[in-house]
Design an enzyme around this catalytic site. Structure first.
Site, PDB file in Angstrom:
ATOM      1  N   LYS A 195      -2.966   2.847  19.998  1.00  0.00           N
ATOM      2  CA  LYS A 195      -3.194   2.862  18.557  1.00  0.00           C
ATOM      3  C   LYS A 195      -4.276   1.830  18.235  1.00  0.00           C
ATOM      4  O   LYS A 195      -4.105   0.641  18.472  1.00  0.00           O
ATOM      5  CB  LYS A 195      -1.896   2.530  17.820  1.00  0.00           C
ATOM      6  CG  LYS A 195      -2.091   2.442  16.314  1.00  0.00           C
ATOM      7  CD  LYS A 195      -0.788   2.312  15.571  1.00  0.00           C
ATOM      8  CE  LYS A 195      -1.047   2.161  14.083  1.00  0.00           C
ATOM      9  NZ  LYS A 195       0.201   2.040  13.322  1.00  0.00           N
ATOM     10  N   LYS A 248      -4.176   7.431  18.753  1.00  0.00           N
ATOM     11  CA  LYS A 248      -4.342   7.420  17.301  1.00  0.00           C
ATOM     12  C   LYS A 248      -5.448   6.463  16.906  1.00  0.00           C
ATOM     13  O   LYS A 248      -5.442   5.339  17.403  1.00  0.00           O
ATOM     14  CB  LYS A 248      -3.016   6.970  16.675  1.00  0.00           C
ATOM     15  CG  LYS A 248      -3.076   6.775  15.187  1.00  0.00           C
ATOM     16  CD  LYS A 248      -1.773   6.255  14.659  1.00  0.00           C
ATOM     17  CE  LYS A 248      -1.958   5.981  13.175  1.00  0.00           C
ATOM     18  NZ  LYS A 248      -0.909   5.175  12.652  1.00  0.00           N
TER      19      LYS A 248
HETATM   20  C1  PBG Z   1       2.435   2.003  10.442  1.00  0.00           C
HETATM   21  C2  PBG Z   1       1.572   3.192  10.540  1.00  0.00           C
HETATM   22  C3  PBG Z   1       0.240   3.367  10.101  1.00  0.00           C
HETATM   23  C4  PBG Z   1      -0.080   4.707  10.312  1.00  0.00           C
HETATM   24  C5  PBG Z   1       1.031   5.293  10.915  1.00  0.00           C
HETATM   25  N1  PBG Z   1       2.024   4.343  11.061  1.00  0.00           N
HETATM   26  C6  PBG Z   1      -0.678   2.442   9.404  1.00  0.00           C
HETATM   27  C7  PBG Z   1      -1.216   1.240  10.039  1.00  0.00           C
HETATM   28  O1  PBG Z   1      -1.010   0.954  11.214  1.00  0.00           O
HETATM   29  O2  PBG Z   1      -1.846   0.501   9.296  1.00  0.00           O
HETATM   30  C8  PBG Z   1      -1.381   5.353   9.945  1.00  0.00           C
HETATM   31  C9  PBG Z   1      -1.324   6.810   9.647  1.00  0.00           C
HETATM   32  C10 PBG Z   1      -2.494   7.370   8.953  1.00  0.00           C
HETATM   33  O3  PBG Z   1      -3.509   6.709   8.635  1.00  0.00           O
HETATM   34  O4  PBG Z   1      -2.429   8.562   8.680  1.00  0.00           O
HETATM   35  N2  PBG Z   1       2.214   1.008  11.356  1.00  0.00           N
END
Ligand code: PBG
Length: 324
Positions: A195, A248
């Site tokens: 991520k 992601k």
């Molecule tokens: C929570 C989380 C996030 C997303 C999914 N789970 C945001 C982040 O890490 O700031 C992002 C999903 C999206 O942008 O569609 N940690």
């Protein structure tokens, strides 16, 4: 194979021929719909940067879950907006928290849909970080316990799968242990393994009210410049017990999706994140692109890169398009 003996256009002449040589076929089964749960009744707060998406009270959310299931979408991922935030994200792991209630309600109304829950603290902490803060830093090991508690409370509520998105080291192992010790050894973990620290999450943070109140997420989310590190993250999560791994965001990281696909044999998910959705919606609203075609091309590209499943805000629209 050289021209004129080989003419690639021969196999592009008709739709039937094109169907026969098509390499990547997107299916509704590949799609996972994210939904945002909020307290109250009859609440449907539009998310301005994500047209077509809402913060939904549970009565509304179960309706959307039913719509998704009817369109052929096999799974949801739930995010919660709690009534109250504090420095330890207490609402994330209360048995009557917003996600826990949403899970139970969806289970009752749409029993066969797979309910995945996002496991993280950022929507629940007043500082907006994904872990607890100690001396101005995000404390890794102190966070693990809270994440494990959160996952366990989701499991008790009836979740079919938990998906940790916090990027703390060791969280998959901590969650696996907590689940196993409490009778949930059959519950799979979908790990947000690679991520990245991405500006493409902007609209989501508005949707989920989860922007960090100081600093940023660079000490726990990955540097967009790295791809070998993604392999290490994925291998670590697999060693800790992940059942599905994730890359992601998706679009700016198709090379990472391909690389992970070639390196590991676990099911691979990719998250077509909020900013990727918003850009397409905005372009379409301006009349600059054909929304349906760009949506389908985008999702097909993510699958072609190597993803087995795609978390996408387009899930219902795409499933309906596929079903004609
Ligand atoms: C929570 C989380 C996030 C997303 C999914 N789970 C945001 C982040 O890490 O700031 C992002 C999903 C999206 O942008 O569609 N940690």
């Amino acid at each position: 194979m050289f021209f004129p003996e080989y003419r690639p256009r021969r196999l592009r002449r008709t739709e039937a021929l094109r169907r026969m040589i098509r390499e990547t076929v997107l299916r509704p089964d590949d799609l996972i719909l994210p939904l945002f749960a909020i307290g109250g009744r009859n609440v449907r707060n539009p998310i301005p940067s994500m047209p077509g998406h809402y913060q939904l009270s549970i009565d509304q959310l179960t309706g959307l879950a039913a719509e998704a299931w009817d369109a052929g979408v096999p799974a949801l991922i739930l995010f919660g907006l709690p009534d109250r935030k504090d420095d330890r994200g207490t609402e994330a792991y209360r048995d009557d928290g917003i996600v826990q209630q949403a899970v139970a309600a969806v289970k009752a109304r749409v029993p066969d849909i797979t309910i995945i829950t996002d496991v993280c603290l950022c929507q629940y902490t007043d500082h907006g970080h994904c872990g607890v803060v100690e001396n101005g830093e995000i404390a890794n090991d102190a966070t693990l316990e809270l994440l494990a508690e959160t996952a366990l409370s989701h499991a008790r509520a009836g979740a079919d799968m938990v998906a940790p998105s916090d990027m703390m080291d060791g969280r998959v192992a901590a969650i696996r242990r907590a689940l196993d010790d409490n009778g949930f050894s059959q519950l799979p973990i979908m790990a947000y393994s690679a991520k990245y620290c991405s500006a493409f999450y902007g609209p989501f943070r508005q949707a989920a009210d989860s922007a960090p109140q100081f600093g940023d997420r660079r000490t726990y989310q990955m540097d967009p410049a790295n791809s070998l590190e993604a392999v290490r993250e994925v291998e670590l999560d697999i060693a800790e017990g992940a059942d599905i791994v994730m890359v992601k965001p998706a679009l700016a990281y198709l090379d990472v999706i391909r690389r992970i696909r070639e390196q590991v044999d676990l099911p691979l998910a990719a998250y077509n994140v909020s900013g990727e959705y918003s850009l397409i919606k905005a372009g379409a609203q301006l009349g600059w692109i054909d929304e349906t075609r760009v949506m389908m091309e985008t999702l097909t590209a993510i699958k072609r890169a190597g993803a087995d499943m795609i978390l996408t805000y387009f899930a219902i629209e795409a499933a309906r398009t596929l079903q004609g």
